[in-house]
Scaffold this motif. Structure first.
Motif, mmCIF file in Angstrom:
data_model
loop_
_atom_site.group_PDB
_atom_site.id
_atom_site.type_symbol
_atom_site.label_atom_id
_atom_site.label_comp_id
_atom_site.label_asym_id
_atom_site.label_seq_id
_atom_site.Cartn_x
_atom_site.Cartn_y
_atom_site.Cartn_z
ATOM 1 N N GLN A 189 -6.960 -0.632 -1.410
ATOM 2 C CA GLN A 189 -6.955 -1.155 -0.621
ATOM 3 C C GLN A 189 -8.228 -2.181 0.293
ATOM 4 O OE1 GLN A 189 -4.623 -1.220 1.999
ATOM 5 N NE2 GLN A 189 -2.815 0.696 1.416
ATOM 6 N N ILE A 190 -7.899 -3.402 0.758
ATOM 7 C CA ILE A 190 -9.099 -3.540 0.118
ATOM 8 C C ILE A 190 -8.789 -4.542 2.135
ATOM 9 C CG2 ILE A 190 -9.807 -6.487 -0.091
ATOM 10 C CD1 ILE A 190 -8.120 -6.003 -2.535
ATOM 11 N N GLN A 194 -5.223 -5.337 3.906
ATOM 12 C CA GLN A 194 -4.570 -3.924 4.754
ATOM 13 C C GLN A 194 -2.764 -3.562 4.594
ATOM 14 O OE1 GLN A 194 -7.408 -5.099 6.776
ATOM 15 N NE2 GLN A 194 -8.431 -3.363 6.704
ATOM 16 N N ASP A 195 -2.565 -5.355 5.021
ATOM 17 C CA ASP A 195 -1.043 -6.037 5.238
ATOM 18 C C ASP A 195 -0.204 -5.840 3.605
ATOM 19 O OD1 ASP A 195 -2.413 -8.068 4.901
ATOM 20 O OD2 ASP A 195 -0.953 -9.090 6.869
ATOM 21 N N SER A 209 6.271 2.501 3.106
ATOM 22 C CA SER A 209 5.224 3.428 3.308
ATOM 23 C C SER A 209 4.071 4.279 2.427
ATOM 24 C CB SER A 209 6.293 4.967 3.229
ATOM 25 O OG SER A 209 6.378 5.548 1.775
ATOM 26 N N PRO A 210 2.597 4.235 3.398
ATOM 27 C CA PRO A 210 1.518 4.330 2.451
ATOM 28 C C PRO A 210 1.549 5.219 1.868
ATOM 29 C CG PRO A 210 1.344 3.249 4.996
ATOM 30 C CD PRO A 210 2.371 3.980 4.893
ATOM 31 N N ALA A 211 0.759 4.856 0.295
ATOM 32 C CA ALA A 211 0.600 5.976 -0.249
ATOM 33 C C ALA A 211 -0.654 6.036 -0.126
ATOM 34 C CB ALA A 211 1.042 4.993 -1.813
ATOM 35 N N VAL A 235 -2.860 -5.184 -4.673
ATOM 36 C CA VAL A 235 -2.295 -6.613 -4.783
ATOM 37 C C VAL A 235 -3.561 -7.620 -4.458
ATOM 38 C CG1 VAL A 235 -0.402 -7.800 -3.276
ATOM 39 C CG2 VAL A 235 -0.274 -5.927 -3.587
ATOM 40 N N ILE A 236 -3.272 -8.884 -4.814
ATOM 41 C CA ILE A 236 -4.466 -9.594 -4.746
ATOM 42 C C ILE A 236 -3.447 -11.351 -4.646
ATOM 43 C CG2 ILE A 236 -5.892 -8.020 -5.531
ATOM 44 C CD1 ILE A 236 -6.492 -9.494 -8.192
ATOM 45 N N LEU A 237 -4.374 -11.816 -4.677
ATOM 46 C CA LEU A 237 -4.125 -13.497 -4.503
ATOM 47 C C LEU A 237 -3.713 -13.820 -6.005
ATOM 48 C CD1 LEU A 237 -5.992 -15.740 -2.420
ATOM 49 C CD2 LEU A 237 -3.862 -14.637 -2.063
#
Length: 291
Positions: A189-190, A194-195, A209-211, A235-237
């Motif tokens: 998570q960053i 977070q979304d 569902s968050p791991a 997940v990043i740009l």
């Protein structure tokens, strides 16, 4: 008017307008006050309009003079900067550029030599920040921000459309997991983003569902470093991922990109004495590399 004003007259006018003093302007230019006054009067005669109000111990610009001074200063700056860029100069125009730390490290910094080679008369001082609202904008010429454009501290313009991708350790040839498989992978998570996991799975119709998060970090740089060492998925740009891969980081994109609402924006800097030509050239270059 049949021809453009004499450049010497324009420089004398610009200098007098900056100092609001014929004496100080003459000293800067290395000419006599009489000569400088003659230049300005000759310019006014050619234009058919007074540029200064002259009074004892007081010099001020007319309304037309104020407007013309701005245009002349910008034009002379363009000439000086173009001369320096093409033919070299011992004096460089420094621009202070502020950017989000991940944008600076994972996209912008590696491209700055390209700008310097094209414009050797401009030097860049790059300062980075984690949060857009943080202090330290007072001496900034050009500012980049990443977000939704919901700021109220100055004019800004959008210069990019962004997409996000999931990344994992390994080579680009690795097999992509399905969205269902990705859902149960260890997620990094960053903070502030977070979304992104939710957005990514929603785009493929998968309920999120968050791991269990093994790591939470405050920059994409840290997330990329952890991913590269096999510490999880992030997940990043997409532009950050591709730049990191090109630079040899051992990460791979493991899913199709999806668009997001966040974009990069140019925000007007706070410093008032920036060289306008240098600033314009740099902002034009930024728009090109982000497009």
């Amino acid at each position: 008017m049949s021809k453009s004003p004499n450049l010497v007259w324009l420089r004398s006018f610009d200098c007098a307008a900056r100092h609001m003093s014929f004496t100080a302007a003459a000293e800067e230019l290395g000419i006599t006050q009489t000569a400088l006054s003659l230049h300005v009067r000759s310019l006014e005669a050619q234009l058919g309009c007074p540029l200064f109000f002259r009074a004892a111990r007081n010099l001020s610009l007319t309304e037309v003079g104020q407007a013309y001074a701005f245009s002349v200063r910008r034009a002379l700056g363009d000439i000086d900067l173009s001369t320096a860029s093409l033919f070299g100069s011992s004096h460089k125009h420094e621009l202070v550029v502020r950017a989000p730390i991940s944008t600076a490290s994972l996209f912008l910094a590696g491209r700055l030599p390209e700008f310097s080679r094209a414009h050797p008369g401009v030097s860049i001082r790059l300062v980075s920040n984690i949060w857009a609202e943080s202090a330290g904008r007072e001496n900034v010429d050009v500012e980049l921000r990443l977000g939704n454009g919901e700021w109220n501290d100055g004019p800004f313009s959008k210069i990019s459309d962004e997409r996000i991708v999931p990344v994992a350790a390994g080579s680009r040839d690795r097999k992509w997991p399905s969205t269902e498989e990705l859902l149960v992978k260890p997620q990094i998570q960053i903070l502030g983003f977070q979304d992104m996991w939710h957005r990514y799975f929603s785009a493929f119709g998968t309920e999120y569902s968050p791991a269990a998060s093994c790591f939470t970090v405050d920059t994409t740089i840290a997330a990329v470093d952890i991913v590269a060492e096999g510490g999880g998925y992030a997940v990043i740009l997409e532009r950050f991922a591709r730049t990191a891969i090109k630079a040899g980081r051992s990460i791979a994109i493991v899913g199709n990109p999806i668009p997001i609402e966040q974009s990069h924006f140019l925000v007007d800097g706070q410093r008032s004495n920036a060289n306008s030509a240098a600033k314009q050239m740099f902002e034009t270059w930024l728009k090109q590399i982000f497009a």
